[in-house]
Write an enzyme that holds these catalytic residues in place. Structure first.
Site, mmCIF file in Angstrom:
data_model
loop_
_atom_site.group_PDB
_atom_site.id
_atom_site.type_symbol
_atom_site.label_atom_id
_atom_site.label_comp_id
_atom_site.label_asym_id
_atom_site.label_seq_id
_atom_site.Cartn_x
_atom_site.Cartn_y
_atom_site.Cartn_z
ATOM 1 N N PHE A 46 -0.285 5.957 -8.442
ATOM 2 C CA PHE A 46 -1.082 6.400 -7.308
ATOM 3 C C PHE A 46 -1.200 7.913 -7.201
ATOM 4 C CE2 PHE A 46 -0.184 2.096 -6.074
ATOM 5 C CZ PHE A 46 -1.351 1.710 -5.436
ATOM 6 N N GLY A 47 -0.582 8.648 -8.093
ATOM 7 C CA GLY A 47 -0.701 10.090 -7.956
ATOM 8 C C GLY A 47 -0.103 10.847 -9.115
ATOM 9 N N ASP A 164 11.081 2.004 -1.038
ATOM 10 C CA ASP A 164 11.178 2.261 -2.481
ATOM 11 C C ASP A 164 12.365 3.167 -2.803
ATOM 12 O OD1 ASP A 164 10.380 1.790 -5.081
ATOM 13 O OD2 ASP A 164 8.949 3.446 -5.133
#
Length: 356
Positions: A46-47, A164
């Site tokens: 995602f990044g 996470d």
């Protein structure tokens, strides 16, 4: 704000060539007339994260710029990822300036791309630490728990679930040795109903977390605060063995990690670790405070045992400083007195009632 970039599918082909920050790496030109991009320091689904220098602030301090780069060509997936990115900025801003959480310095959108600017923490993840220096002893793991649990307590008090926590998201700062919890991209904010003090039943539409570190309720899209407790327990197993959670055997019915035959810990610490790792929510610690309390009680067991074995209370105590007894000693004395009375009562009953 959530418009879908036409070239998103090329993001993962070559980050350095297909992102503005990548093209600026090492060139000396400033991004947004402020940030000098030095190098890429991390990337994920995602990044991508860059190390940068703030050319405006005195001393040109280092910072981290995280750019949203989802590996998707699906507009709905892109919108979902964008919302996660906005959520991360919101949560980081909400959590404020805790010394063990990277501070959010800026957040903005440029040409449909999203950016977070955060404090740079110079350090090493505990995953790399274990790979370099080997697994930890029980005393080191307890110290780790005393460091991370107050951070988790702080995060949960802000109604945030990290979701996470793992060795790769725990950083040991080189400057002062503090443990820092990073990567809040998977956070979930719990909506608390004030009248009932119960979380609302609002499920996510997709799983967020890491296989092996996420407990069953997280896979069921119903993470709770205790989900982070489980992840910390699994992290403890990694510290003690250097093994990832999927490398352990699991009970074929309950799914419990069968860690006991691989790890030798004290009789006092074993039940604490087991309760953190329970697959059943009802058997797991509910909060960071619960774990800290259990660890605190466990740490006082030797001193309490010593008091029970060696401390004696004078028959006619005098109220002087030399006769002062600590709270633990007073408790031990009360226990001995209670046991003595109980024994006397049983002996009396035997005399009165021989068959007692």
């Amino acid at each position: 704000m959530n418009s879908f970039p036409q070239n998103v599918s090329s993001f993962h082909a070559d980050i350095l060539q297909n992102t503005q920050l990548g093209q600026l790496c090492g060139q000396g030109n400033l991004f947004r007339d402020r940030y000098e991009i030095i190098r890429i320091i991390g990337r994920g689904g995602f990044g991508v994260t860059f190390l940068a220098k703030d050319a405006v602030l005195p001393g040109n301090p280092l910072c981290v710029i995280k750019q949203l780069c989802p590996k998707t060509t699906n507009p709905k997936s892109w919108e979902r990822a964008s919302k996660r990115f906005v959520q991360e900025a919101k949560i980081l801003g909400q959590l404020g300036s805790h010394s063990q959480i990277p501070m959010l310095l800026d957040y903005f959108e440029t040409n449909g791309d999203f950016y977070l600017v955060q404090e740079y923490i110079r350090g090493t993840t505990i995953a790399r630490e274990v790979r370099r220096h080997g697994y930890k002893k029980e005393a080191d793991v307890k110290q780790f728990l005393w460091e991370i649990l107050p951070v988790l307590q702080y995060v949960h008090k802000h109604h945030v679930i990290h979701r996470d926590i793992k060795p790769q998201n725990l950083l040991r700062c080189e400057d002062d040795g503090r443990l820092v919890l990073i990567d809040f991209g998977a956070v979930k904010e719990e909506l608390i109903n004030i009248s009932t003090n119960q979380p609302e039943k609002t499920a996510s539409t997709h799983f967020v977390g890491t296989m092996g570190f996420a407990p069953p309720e997280q896979f069921s899209l119903r993470p709770v605060y205790a989900s982070d407790i489980y992840a910390i327990g699994v992290t403890c197993l990694y510290l003690l063995t250097g093994k990832a959670p999927l490398e352990f055997e699991h009970h074929h019915e309950t799914g419990e990690i069968l860690w006991q035959k691989h790890i030798e810990v004290s009789e006092a610490f074993a039940p604490v670790l087991s309760k953190m790792l329970s697959m059943s929510l009802k058997d797991r610690f509910k909060s960071a405070e619960d774990v800290m309390w259990a660890l605190g009680m466990e740490s006082h067991i030797p001193s309490l045992t010593d008091c029970l074995a060696t401390q004696r209370l004078a028959s006619n105590p005098i109220n002087t400083e030399s006769d002062y007894l600590s709270p633990v000693a007073r408790t031990a004395s009360a226990i001995r007195e209670w046991k003595s009375k109980l024994k006397s009562r049983k002996n009396y009953n035997r005399l009165i009632h021989p068959h007692y």
